[in-house]
Design a protein around this motif. Structure first.
Motif, PDB file in Angstrom:
ATOM      1  N   CYS A   1      20.492  10.934  -6.297  1.00  0.00           N
ATOM      2  CA  CYS A   1      20.190  10.837  -4.869  1.00  0.00           C
ATOM      3  C   CYS A   1      19.648  12.161  -4.344  1.00  0.00           C
ATOM      4  CB  CYS A   1      21.442  10.448  -4.091  1.00  0.00           C
ATOM      5  SG  CYS A   1      22.007   8.750  -4.323  1.00  0.00           S
ATOM      6  N   ARG A   2      20.299  13.261  -4.732  1.00  0.00           N
ATOM      7  CA  ARG A   2      19.871  14.577  -4.258  1.00  0.00           C
ATOM      8  C   ARG A   2      18.467  14.914  -4.748  1.00  0.00           C
ATOM      9  NH1 ARG A   2      20.493  19.047  -7.033  1.00  0.00           N
ATOM     10  NH2 ARG A   2      22.205  18.168  -8.248  1.00  0.00           N
ATOM     11  N   ALA A   3      18.173  14.556  -6.003  1.00  0.00           N
ATOM     12  CA  ALA A   3      16.872  14.893  -6.577  1.00  0.00           C
ATOM     13  C   ALA A   3      15.761  13.978  -6.072  1.00  0.00           C
ATOM     14  CB  ALA A   3      16.946  14.837  -8.099  1.00  0.00           C
ATOM     15  N   GLU A   4      16.071  12.711  -5.862  1.00  0.00           N
ATOM     16  CA  GLU A   4      15.029  11.720  -5.579  1.00  0.00           C
ATOM     17  C   GLU A   4      14.922  11.307  -4.122  1.00  0.00           C
ATOM     18  OE1 GLU A   4      12.829  10.723  -7.749  1.00  0.00           O
ATOM     19  OE2 GLU A   4      13.737  11.934  -9.334  1.00  0.00           O
ATOM     20  N   GLY A   5      15.988  11.514  -3.344  1.00  0.00           N
ATOM     21  CA  GLY A   5      15.983  11.017  -1.968  1.00  0.00           C
ATOM     22  C   GLY A   5      14.833  11.530  -1.139  1.00  0.00           C
ATOM     23  N   LYS A   6      14.540  12.817  -1.282  1.00  0.00           N
ATOM     24  CA  LYS A   6      13.479  13.414  -0.455  1.00  0.00           C
ATOM     25  C   LYS A   6      12.103  12.863  -0.804  1.00  0.00           C
ATOM     26  CE  LYS A   6      13.264  17.483  -3.518  1.00  0.00           C
ATOM     27  NZ  LYS A   6      14.461  17.120  -4.324  1.00  0.00           N
ATOM     28  N   HIS A   7      11.960  12.291  -2.009  1.00  0.00           N
ATOM     29  CA  HIS A   7      10.687  11.662  -2.383  1.00  0.00           C
ATOM     30  C   HIS A   7      10.670  10.183  -2.000  1.00  0.00           C
ATOM     31  CE1 HIS A   7       9.968  15.329  -4.591  1.00  0.00           C
ATOM     32  NE2 HIS A   7      10.992  15.107  -5.396  1.00  0.00           N
ATOM     33  N   ARG A   8      11.814   9.533  -2.117  1.00  0.00           N
ATOM     34  CA  ARG A   8      11.864   8.090  -1.904  1.00  0.00           C
ATOM     35  C   ARG A   8      11.832   7.725  -0.420  1.00  0.00           C
ATOM     36  NH1 ARG A   8      12.575   5.170  -6.082  1.00  0.00           N
ATOM     37  NH2 ARG A   8      13.239   3.401  -4.788  1.00  0.00           N
ATOM     38  N   TRP A   9      12.422   8.555   0.438  1.00  0.00           N
ATOM     39  CA  TRP A   9      12.489   8.193   1.857  1.00  0.00           C
ATOM     40  C   TRP A   9      11.109   8.086   2.498  1.00  0.00           C
ATOM     41  CZ3 TRP A   9      15.226   5.413   4.674  1.00  0.00           C
ATOM     42  CH2 TRP A   9      15.286   5.538   6.064  1.00  0.00           C
TER      43      TRP A   9
ATOM     44  N   ASP B   1       0.813  -1.213   0.000  1.00  0.00           N
ATOM     45  CA  ASP B   1       0.000   0.000   0.000  1.00  0.00           C
ATOM     46  C   ASP B   1       0.851   1.270   0.000  1.00  0.00           C
ATOM     47  OD1 ASP B   1      -2.228  -1.569   0.049  1.00  0.00           O
ATOM     48  OD2 ASP B   1      -2.490  -1.470   2.221  1.00  0.00           O
ATOM     49  N   SER B   2       2.133   1.146   0.339  1.00  0.00           N
ATOM     50  CA  SER B   2       2.992   2.324   0.416  1.00  0.00           C
ATOM     51  C   SER B   2       3.267   2.935  -0.952  1.00  0.00           C
ATOM     52  CB  SER B   2       4.332   1.944   1.049  1.00  0.00           C
ATOM     53  OG  SER B   2       5.048   1.044   0.214  1.00  0.00           O
ATOM     54  N   GLY B   3       3.135   2.144  -2.025  1.00  0.00           N
ATOM     55  CA  GLY B   3       3.469   2.632  -3.357  1.00  0.00           C
ATOM     56  C   GLY B   3       4.962   2.590  -3.641  1.00  0.00           C
ATOM     57  N   TYR B   4       5.732   1.943  -2.772  1.00  0.00           N
ATOM     58  CA  TYR B   4       7.182   1.895  -2.953  1.00  0.00           C
ATOM     59  C   TYR B   4       7.551   1.070  -4.183  1.00  0.00           C
ATOM     60  CZ  TYR B   4      12.082   0.911  -2.220  1.00  0.00           C
ATOM     61  OH  TYR B   4      13.434   0.806  -2.402  1.00  0.00           O
ATOM     62  N   ARG B   5       8.517   1.580  -4.960  1.00  0.00           N
ATOM     63  CA  ARG B   5       9.101   0.863  -6.087  1.00  0.00           C
ATOM     64  C   ARG B   5      10.609   1.024  -6.012  1.00  0.00           C
ATOM     65  NH1 ARG B   5       4.521  -0.084  -6.172  1.00  0.00           N
ATOM     66  NH2 ARG B   5       3.063  -0.384  -7.906  1.00  0.00           N
ATOM     67  N   TYR B   6      11.329  -0.060  -6.220  1.00  0.00           N
ATOM     68  CA  TYR B   6      12.784   0.023  -6.187  1.00  0.00           C
ATOM     69  C   TYR B   6      13.310   0.571  -7.504  1.00  0.00           C
ATOM     70  CZ  TYR B   6      17.680  -1.137  -5.654  1.00  0.00           C
ATOM     71  OH  TYR B   6      19.047  -1.048  -5.571  1.00  0.00           O
ATOM     72  N   ALA B   7      14.340   1.405  -7.427  1.00  0.00           N
ATOM     73  CA  ALA B   7      15.009   1.963  -8.602  1.00  0.00           C
ATOM     74  C   ALA B   7      16.450   1.483  -8.622  1.00  0.00           C
ATOM     75  CB  ALA B   7      14.958   3.489  -8.577  1.00  0.00           C
ATOM     76  N   PRO B   8      16.857   0.710  -9.636  1.00  0.00           N
ATOM     77  CA  PRO B   8      18.245   0.223  -9.694  1.00  0.00           C
ATOM     78  C   PRO B   8      19.248   1.372  -9.732  1.00  0.00           C
ATOM     79  CG  PRO B   8      16.861  -0.983 -11.242  1.00  0.00           C
ATOM     80  CD  PRO B   8      16.043   0.167 -10.736  1.00  0.00           C
ATOM     81  N   ARG B   9      20.357   1.181  -9.055  1.00  0.00           N
ATOM     82  CA  ARG B   9      21.400   2.203  -8.972  1.00  0.00           C
ATOM     83  C   ARG B   9      22.524   1.987  -9.984  1.00  0.00           C
ATOM     84  NH1 ARG B   9      17.282   2.530  -5.237  1.00  0.00           N
ATOM     85  NH2 ARG B   9      17.912   3.614  -3.327  1.00  0.00           N
ATOM     86  N   ALA B  10      22.775   0.730 -10.342  1.00  0.00           N
ATOM     87  CA  ALA B  10      23.940   0.410 -11.158  1.00  0.00           C
ATOM     88  C   ALA B  10      23.986   1.155 -12.498  1.00  0.00           C
ATOM     89  CB  ALA B  10      24.005  -1.103 -11.387  1.00  0.00           C
ATOM     90  N   PRO B  11      22.875   1.365 -13.211  1.00  0.00           N
ATOM     91  CA  PRO B  11      22.980   2.092 -14.490  1.00  0.00           C
ATOM     92  C   PRO B  11      23.549   3.499 -14.345  1.00  0.00           C
ATOM     93  CG  PRO B  11      20.894   0.911 -14.370  1.00  0.00           C
ATOM     94  CD  PRO B  11      21.515   0.810 -13.014  1.00  0.00           C
ATOM     95  N   LEU B  12      23.187   4.197 -13.287  1.00  0.00           N
ATOM     96  CA  LEU B  12      23.729   5.537 -13.069  1.00  0.00           C
ATOM     97  C   LEU B  12      25.219   5.466 -12.733  1.00  0.00           C
ATOM     98  CD1 LEU B  12      20.799   6.924 -10.907  1.00  0.00           C
ATOM     99  CD2 LEU B  12      21.438   7.756 -13.180  1.00  0.00           C
TER     100      LEU B  12
END
Length: 207
Positions: free
Chosen positions: A149-157, A69-80
């Motif tokens: 990380c800077r752009a997405e962290g505040k949304h992902r946490w 229900d949280s809506g969490y989705r994992y985003a792979p880091r390796a491509p970046l």
């Protein structure tokens, strides 16, 4: 007395390992301005080797599972990180990959693993500023991962915290989650350990 949240339990269980990672020589040198571009490139190569198998293990473990229900989705880091390695002139070929990720990530431990990885995303915004100073240019080349990380962290946490709340409310067993979090910190510390080795002392040239 109220029951501590899963987040509080994970933080208390891993605090020592978390603080030790903050003091790692490569990160400390980056913040202090003593790490050079060669050392920074070595760090990014090592992080790619850590995240590549971990990304795969997480995506395989999450595949086919109903979204919480949280809506969490994992985003792979390796491509970046791969883009950053290329921008930094890393040697061709596949770098060494960190063993142990597949065994660490299971349906019962993955919540603890994600707690560590998403927490690192939050900390990445500070690392991005240090990497910016080191690289000396405004473009993202060489620091795409940290900029993400800077752009997405505040949304992902917040999504991560809701995911942890979901796990707690559905009765997910605590010991495997603690094992996943602690194991992730220790796996990363062990994988970065070669970067702690002192540089070899140059031998005197023979006459």
């Amino acid at each position: 007395m109220s029951t501590p949240s899963l987040r509080e339990a994970l933080r208390a269980h891993t605090d020592a390992e978390h603080q030790a990672l903050h003091r790692h020589a490569a990160f400390d040198g980056l913040f202090r301005g003593t790490l050079d571009v060669v050392g920074y490139r070595a760090l990014m190569i090592r992080l790619y080797g850590f995240h590549t198998p971990l990304d795969r293990a997480i995506m395989e473990t999450l595949a086919g599972r109903p979204a919480p229900d949280s809506g969490y989705r994992y985003a792979p880091r390796a491509p970046l990180l791969a883009q950053d390695m290329q921008a930094l002139g890393a040697p061709g070929g596949t770098p060494p990959l960190c063993p142990g990720a597949r065994a660490l990530v299971t349906p019962d431990t993955i919540g603890g693993v994600l707690y560590v990885l998403e927490g690192a995303t939050m900390g990445g915004s500070q690392i991005d500023r240090a990497a910016h100073r080191l690289l000396g240019h405004d473009g993202p080349a060489g620091r795409r991962y940290w900029a993400w990380c800077r752009a997405e962290g505040k949304h992902r946490w917040p999504l991560t915290l809701r995911h942890l709340d979901h796990l707690q409310s559905t009765g997910a067993p605590l010991p495997p989650l603690l094992h996943g979090a602690l194991g992730t910190f220790r796996l990363l510390a062990d994988w970065l350990a070669p970067l702690d080795l002192p540089a070899p002392i140059p031998q005197a040239r023979r006459a």
